[in-house]
Design an enzyme around this catalytic site. Sequence first.
Site, PDB file in Angstrom:
ATOM      1  N   TYR A   6      68.867  52.379  64.951  1.00 50.66           N
ATOM      2  CA  TYR A   6      69.331  52.753  66.294  1.00 50.66           C
ATOM      3  C   TYR A   6      70.706  53.417  66.250  1.00 50.66           C
ATOM      4  CZ  TYR A   6      65.877  50.294  69.220  1.00 50.66           C
ATOM      5  OH  TYR A   6      64.740  49.900  69.871  1.00 50.66           O
ATOM      6  N   LYS A  31      61.131  44.194  55.312  1.00 52.10           N
ATOM      7  CA  LYS A  31      60.141  45.020  54.620  1.00 52.10           C
ATOM      8  C   LYS A  31      60.736  45.288  53.237  1.00 52.10           C
ATOM      9  CE  LYS A  31      56.347  47.516  54.510  1.00 52.10           C
ATOM     10  NZ  LYS A  31      54.993  46.927  54.563  1.00 52.10           N
ATOM     11  N   ASP A  79      55.024  43.625  58.675  1.00 51.71           N
ATOM     12  CA  ASP A  79      53.629  43.917  59.044  1.00 51.71           C
ATOM     13  C   ASP A  79      52.806  42.625  59.095  1.00 51.71           C
ATOM     14  OD1 ASP A  79      54.057  43.787  56.305  1.00 51.71           O
ATOM     15  OD2 ASP A  79      52.698  45.422  55.782  1.00 51.71           O
ATOM     16  N   ASP A 130      62.830  44.879  68.060  1.00 57.61           N
ATOM     17  CA  ASP A 130      62.419  45.538  69.300  1.00 57.61           C
ATOM     18  C   ASP A 130      60.904  45.461  69.439  1.00 57.61           C
ATOM     19  OD1 ASP A 130      62.638  47.156  71.648  1.00 57.61           O
ATOM     20  OD2 ASP A 130      61.964  48.868  70.445  1.00 57.61           O
ATOM     21  N   ASP A 157      58.384  42.649  71.946  1.00 54.38           N
ATOM     22  CA  ASP A 157      57.406  43.106  72.950  1.00 54.38           C
ATOM     23  C   ASP A 157      56.051  42.473  72.645  1.00 54.38           C
ATOM     24  OD1 ASP A 157      59.232  44.781  74.242  1.00 54.38           O
ATOM     25  OD2 ASP A 157      57.779  46.413  74.426  1.00 54.38           O
TER      26      ASP A 157
HETATM   27  C1  IPM Z   1      64.941  46.748  74.703  1.00 53.95           C
HETATM   28  C2  IPM Z   1      64.640  48.164  75.085  1.00 53.95           C
HETATM   29  C3  IPM Z   1      65.752  49.059  74.540  1.00 53.95           C
HETATM   30  C4  IPM Z   1      65.749  48.935  73.032  1.00 53.95           C
HETATM   31  C5  IPM Z   1      65.657  50.528  74.972  1.00 53.95           C
HETATM   32  C6  IPM Z   1      65.572  50.684  76.463  1.00 53.95           C
HETATM   33  C7  IPM Z   1      66.786  51.344  74.402  1.00 53.95           C
HETATM   34  O1  IPM Z   1      63.395  48.571  74.647  1.00 53.95           O
HETATM   35  O2  IPM Z   1      65.965  46.217  75.137  1.00 53.95           O
HETATM   36  O3  IPM Z   1      64.153  46.174  73.948  1.00 53.95           O
HETATM   37  O4  IPM Z   1      64.970  49.607  72.349  1.00 53.95           O
HETATM   38  O5  IPM Z   1      66.543  48.147  72.523  1.00 53.95           O
HETATM   39 MN    MN Z   2      62.299  46.995  73.608  1.00 52.36          MN
END
Ligand code: IPM
Ligand code: MN
Length: 351
Positions: free
Chosen positions: A142, A189, A221, A245, A249
Amino acid sequence: MKLNIALLAGDGIGPEVIDQAVKVCNAIASKYNHELNWRPALTGAAAIDVVGEPYPDETHEICVSSDAVLFGAIGHPRFDNDPSAKVRPEQGLLKMRKKLGLFANVRPTFTFPSLIDKSPLKRERIEGTDLVFLRELTGGIYFGKRGREDNGNTAYDTCTYTRKEVQRLAKKGFEMAMKRSKKLCCVDKANVLESSRLWRETVQAMEKDYPEVTVSYEFVDAVAMRLVQWPNSYDVLITENLFGDILTDEASVISGSMGLMPSASIGDSIGLYEPIHGSYPQAAGKDIANPLATVLSAAMMFEDFNLLDEAQAIRDVVNKSLDQGIVTEDLAEGAKAYKTSEVGDWLASRI
Ligand code: IPM
Ligand code: MN
């Protein structure tokens, strides 16, 4: 306690869900005799529209002079399909994380008894899941060197980590593991990436300082697969920025809705509390988004102030609302769906 809290509603559904968290916090404040001083500030596309910058200096000043930051969401579709956009709302979030030194993002994943059948995963797989990711937040790909070469026909992003960056994140991971079940998983990884080998070697060297903690090392993975197969086998997981990240999710699916999962970003001083979901632009202004992730993020904030009863009171009332079906449309499944604001009012009045 007297607390100054920077309030960064941001974009999309941000303002709506933030409003509900404020109602809930104010109810907590009057019940437990605290004084909350809310300090609103601009961020994201909302800030670009006004000052041309997604994380303006004035906002930063308000954040650093507060005791905590409560954050909604960032992002606007008008930037998503425009790869040439010079300023993007997300840059504001990254800049804010960096400038506030928020190197660790704490993302818990747990199940709610009343929602267990809402998850697309089978009950017997997910029941009792209670794990927490510590995602490194201010390094890696990032923030690495990026660019274009070959007349724009080649692009690169680089993942860089220093030993110090890994150590400070891993330290938080070990400390958290000590407070929980003394189990830590380092996700990397290392079979391919040099930066992952630095992670693994650094964490291995720290093991001797925490003899009670059992550490496992797993490839990202494989974790992606096991996370939905045997979420119960994990407790504290530490990982770098991009892996974290993606995996967080994925992990939110376990709880049944992304609208439920809170997070805390911490570093050396001030903490920032935000839902893990995004700005959900399709729902913006409709009063339908689930405010619970933001409300539960506020609970994490109280916890970090060591106001544990206050944090628990928020969690209890959230559980009550779920049990009684006072939920937004993402969880209603044919039953009555309540508006975002109605859920917030219900929670505040019950507190
Ligand atoms: C999160 C979001 C952010 C990230 C984006 C919006 C930059 O997806 O907080 O997980 O990737 O960190
Ligand atoms: Mn995210």
